[in-house]
Design an enzyme around this catalytic site. Structure first.
Site, short mmCIF file in Angstrom:
data_model
loop_
_atom_site.label_atom_id
_atom_site.label_comp_id
_atom_site.label_asym_id
_atom_site.label_seq_id
_atom_site.Cartn_x
_atom_site.Cartn_y
_atom_site.Cartn_z
CB CYS A 56 5.48 3.74 -3.05
SG CYS A 56 6.51 2.26 -3.04
NE ARG B 86 -0.05 5.07 -0.90
CZ ARG B 86 -1.28 4.66 -1.17
NH1 ARG B 86 -2.29 5.21 -0.53
NH2 ARG B 86 -1.51 3.73 -2.04
CD1 TRP C 203 7.22 -0.38 3.57
CD2 TRP C 203 6.62 -1.79 1.94
NE1 TRP C 203 7.15 -1.64 4.11
CE2 TRP C 203 6.79 -2.52 3.13
CE3 TRP C 203 6.25 -2.47 0.78
CZ2 TRP C 203 6.59 -3.89 3.20
CZ3 TRP C 203 6.06 -3.84 0.84
CH2 TRP C 203 6.23 -4.54 2.05
CG ASN D 193 1.59 2.40 -4.89
OD1 ASN D 193 2.15 1.54 -4.24
ND2 ASN D 193 0.31 2.71 -4.72
N GLY D 194 3.36 -0.10 -6.59
CA GLY D 194 2.87 -1.41 -7.03
C GLY D 194 4.02 -2.32 -7.40
CD GLU E 223 -4.71 -5.90 17.00
OE1 GLU E 223 -4.38 -6.58 16.03
OE2 GLU E 223 -4.52 -4.67 17.06
CE LYS F 208 -1.50 -3.26 16.81
NZ LYS F 208 -2.60 -3.08 15.89
CD GLU G 189 1.62 -3.48 14.23
OE1 GLU G 189 0.51 -3.47 14.76
OE2 GLU G 189 1.79 -3.26 13.03
CG HIS H 205 -3.43 -29.59 21.71
ND1 HIS H 205 -3.68 -30.93 21.94
CD2 HIS H 205 -4.51 -28.93 22.17
CE1 HIS H 205 -4.88 -31.05 22.50
NE2 HIS H 205 -5.40 -29.85 22.65
CE LYS I 203 -2.76 3.51 9.79
NZ LYS I 203 -2.89 2.62 10.96
C1 F6R Z 1 -1.39 -3.65 12.34
C2 F6R Z 1 -1.94 -3.06 11.14
C3 F6R Z 1 -2.05 -3.91 9.93
C4 F6R Z 1 -3.33 -3.55 9.17
C5 F6R Z 1 -3.38 -4.33 7.84
C6 F6R Z 1 -4.65 -4.05 7.07
O1 F6R Z 1 -1.37 -2.75 13.39
O2 F6R Z 1 -2.25 -1.91 11.12
O3 F6R Z 1 -2.03 -5.27 10.25
O4 F6R Z 1 -4.43 -3.85 9.96
O5 F6R Z 1 -2.28 -3.98 7.06
O6 F6R Z 1 -4.74 -2.70 6.74
P1 F6R Z 1 -6.11 -2.05 6.35
O7 F6R Z 1 -6.97 -2.08 7.57
O8 F6R Z 1 -5.77 -0.66 5.92
O9 F6R Z 1 -6.69 -2.88 5.25
#
Ligand code: F6R
Length: 609
Positions: free
Chosen positions: A2, A27, A74, A98-99, A479, A483, A486, A502, A604
């Site tokens: 958060c 966050r 969050w 936060n935590g 990836e 993408k 998400e 497999h 994020k």
């Molecule tokens: C996906 C994404 C997340 C981050 C992950 C690590 O698009 O952004 O999977 O890559 O949460 O975050 P960081 O890079 O900030 O450690």
């Protein structure tokens, strides 16, 4: 994960708190709230949803007060409801957190047995009620605060406002980041320097285990044992300007289109085009003598690390161990003596990555951090910092940070290869030339934007999508799937193309689009054979390759879609092939009408485990 802020101001602070929270919304954004003390009474406003909801509430029902705390949430414990939104209140005290408080259930039982009533399902309310109980038992705020945090287990950053001390903020940090900002007759608290940037650039980062009493004219900081400690003030260069979307509809689109520029910046930090050599930071990891390399990260950053594993193995002949940080941190890893470890993170605050870093450090590994936020905890705790130069990434789905992580890791791997005598000067020069062409190739790949939009619109009706690749294209397939799921909420999986038969090939029918990533090179034919196995079972395949690759593959049957990509040096291809993968996900999400920049359930920066 958060965001928290606090302000000791000279006038009403509600607007300032919301401004700080806006910069922390990355966050978490499922609810938000603020608390102030006015005329000797604590007041709160809390709203479910994005910060705009809190703003609306404050416009109708303002909250005066010159000292306050704020929070953007969050959810970890309890659904996003107003009752669960922070600040939480105890008797004459308000708390933002936060935590995760790991022993909250035991504390809650104890307080409940003493007759304390709870209003929320959160772990945080336990902290507020515990401090309130200590106040009711006659403790002064400082003692109530110190005693309560001494009983907490888990990771937290806390900011606390006591009714009895309306000119003071109390705060503590264990695991989660927290910074104190000094203004002119004003004081600030924030989860990061970016939140403080509109108010001050004079920032003091609390160290892990610290707690502090913040007053209008001074800050008293105490270490984990309660003894006073001094922490140095730094000048932060976090920009006060709010990053805007420019001509784009979403931050994600803007960030995808910024890639030629930011990859260029990143490369220029590590390459000297004149001498044709890699320049790694002085005092960094001495790769010549390193016995092994461990790489760890989460999510997209982990996939960047997975691609880099191929580079370190090939360019530097270095044995690489790689794992996602949430696993690595709990494994009993027999780290080799003389080994190094690289941790990759956009935010530099990801809790699991940080914990894995600390374990590796404890095990005597030399630590390198590939991070985008140079003031972050991961950056500060590493022995060597390898910054990515992506600039602020606001869209929750990582795009430009990913390709800048790749650019940085490619330079480190090539530098390691030179240091270890694996790459000759000619090979170094050849790879450098290929890297320097990447921004141009990325720009060319971006010109496919409209064509990919049409393709993505078609894909948006699918329930499931598969991504396939071999070698360095396998992590890119992972990836691509991440993408897509998400931001568009379409179920997607990435597979190593050779693994399909497999098991996962059972999923194939004409309703499942299959995105095949196949740059030219030694694995091209093998990937195409795997694609043909899919097509033979009715699968709809979209091939991403060079024009020559597409022409060669088409001889084997009709493709559903073709995406031509500029020809980039084999192992470095993910830097360029990332672009169509990102654009497909972006346009599919836009076609589905999802909240592209702030997808549901995500945040994020993930500062809880
Ligand atoms: C996906 C994404 C997340 C981050 C992950 C690590 O698009 O952004 O999977 O890559 O949460 O975050 P960081 O890079 O900030 O450690």
């Amino acid at each position: 994960m958060c965001g928290i802020v606090g302000i000791i101001g000279r006038g009403d602070v509600a607007d300032g708190l919301v401004e700080g929270l806006q910069r922390l919304e990355y966050r978490g954004y499922d609810s938000a709230g603020i608390a102030t003390v006015c005329d000797g009474r604590l007041g709160r406003r809390r709203a479910v949803g994005k910060l705009a909801e809190l703003r609306r509430m404050l416009a109708e029902d303002p909250l005066p007060g010159a000292v306050g705390i704020g929070h953007t949430r969050w959810a970890t414990h309890g659904r996003p409801t107003e009752a669960n939104a922070h600040p939480h209140a105890g008797s004459h005290v308000a708390v933002v957190h936060n935590g995760i408080i790991e022993n909250y259930a035991a504390l809650r039982d104890e307080l409940t047995a003493d007759g304390v009533a709870f209003e929320s399902e959160t772990d945080t309310e336990t902290v507020a009620k515990l401090m309130g109980a200590y106040l009711d038992a006659g403790r002064e705020p400082r003692a109530a605060f110190a005693e309560a945090i001494g009983r907490l287990e888990g990771a937290f950053a806390l900011a606390v406002l006591f009714e009895a001390e309306p000119e003071t903020l109390y705060c503590a940090r264990r695991g989660s980041p927290l910074a104190v900002g000094r203004g002119d007759g004003e004081m600030y608290l924030g989860s990061d320097a970016y939140a403080l940037a509109p108010f001050t650039n004079r920032v003091t980062y609390l160290s892990d285990g610290d707690w502090a009493v913040v007053m209008r004219d001074r800050v008293e900081v105490f270490g984990p044992d309660g003894a006073p400690v001094s922490r140095q003030e730094q000048l932060s260069d976090a920009s006060a300007a709010i990053v805007d979307k420019g001509e784009h509809r979403h931050f994600m689109a803007k960030e995808i289109h910024e890639q030629p520029e930011v990859i260029g910046h990143t490369l220029s930090a590590y390459l000297d085009p004149v001498s044709g050599t890699v320049r790694l930071p002085e005092g960094g990891i001495d790769f010549a003598g390193v016995t092994s390399l461990t790489i760890s990260a989460c999510g997209t950053a982990y996939f960047a690390g997975l691609i880099a594993k191929y580079w370190f193995e090939t360019y530097a002949r270095l044995p690489v161990e790689i794992d996602i940080a949430s696993e690595l941190r709990y494994r009993d890893v027999p780290y080799r003596q003389g080994g190094a470890a690289l941790f990759v993170s956009q935010s530099g605050e990801t809790a699991d990555t940080l914990a894995a870093l600390r374990d590796a450090k404890e095990a005597g590994q030399r630590i390198g951090a590939v991070v985008n936020v140079p003031e972050s905890t991961i950056a500060r705790e590493a022995d060597a910092l390898y910054p990515t130069h992506a600039g602020p990434e606001i869209g929750v789905a990582s795009t430009k940070a990913f390709t800048c992580q790749l650019a940085t890791l490619a330079c480190i791997a090539i530098g390691a290869g030179v240091a270890r005598g694996v790459l000759s000067p000619e090979e170094e020069q050849r790879l450098l030339t290929a890297l320097l062409e990447v921004p141009r190739h990325v720009a060319e790949a971006l010109s496919m934007d409209e064509a990919l939009r049409d393709l993505a619109q078609d894909m948006a009706s699918a329930r499931d999508v598969l991504y396939l690749g071999r070698g360095v294209s396998f992590p890119l397939a992972l990836e691509g799937a991440l993408k897509l799921k998400e931001i568009s909420y379409i179920h997607a999986e990435g597979y190593a193309a050779g693994e399909l038969k497999h098991g996962p090939i059972a999923l194939i029918d004409e309703a499942v689009p299959v995105i095949v990533i196949a740059p030219p090179g030694p694995l091209f034919e093998k990937t195409i054979s795997n694609m043909q196995e899919v097509m033979a079972r009715g699968g709809r395949c979209c091939l991403i390759s060079t024009k020559a690759g597409l022409a060669a593959a088409e001889r084997g049957g009709e493709l559903w879609a073709k995406v031509p990509v500029p020809d980039t040096e084999g192992l470095l291809s993910p830097l360029v092939y990332a672009v169509p993968v990102q654009l497909l996900a972006y346009h599919a999400a836009v076609a589905k009408g999802t909240d592209v920049d702030q997808p549901r359930n995500l945040a994020k920066s993930v500062t809880v485990e």
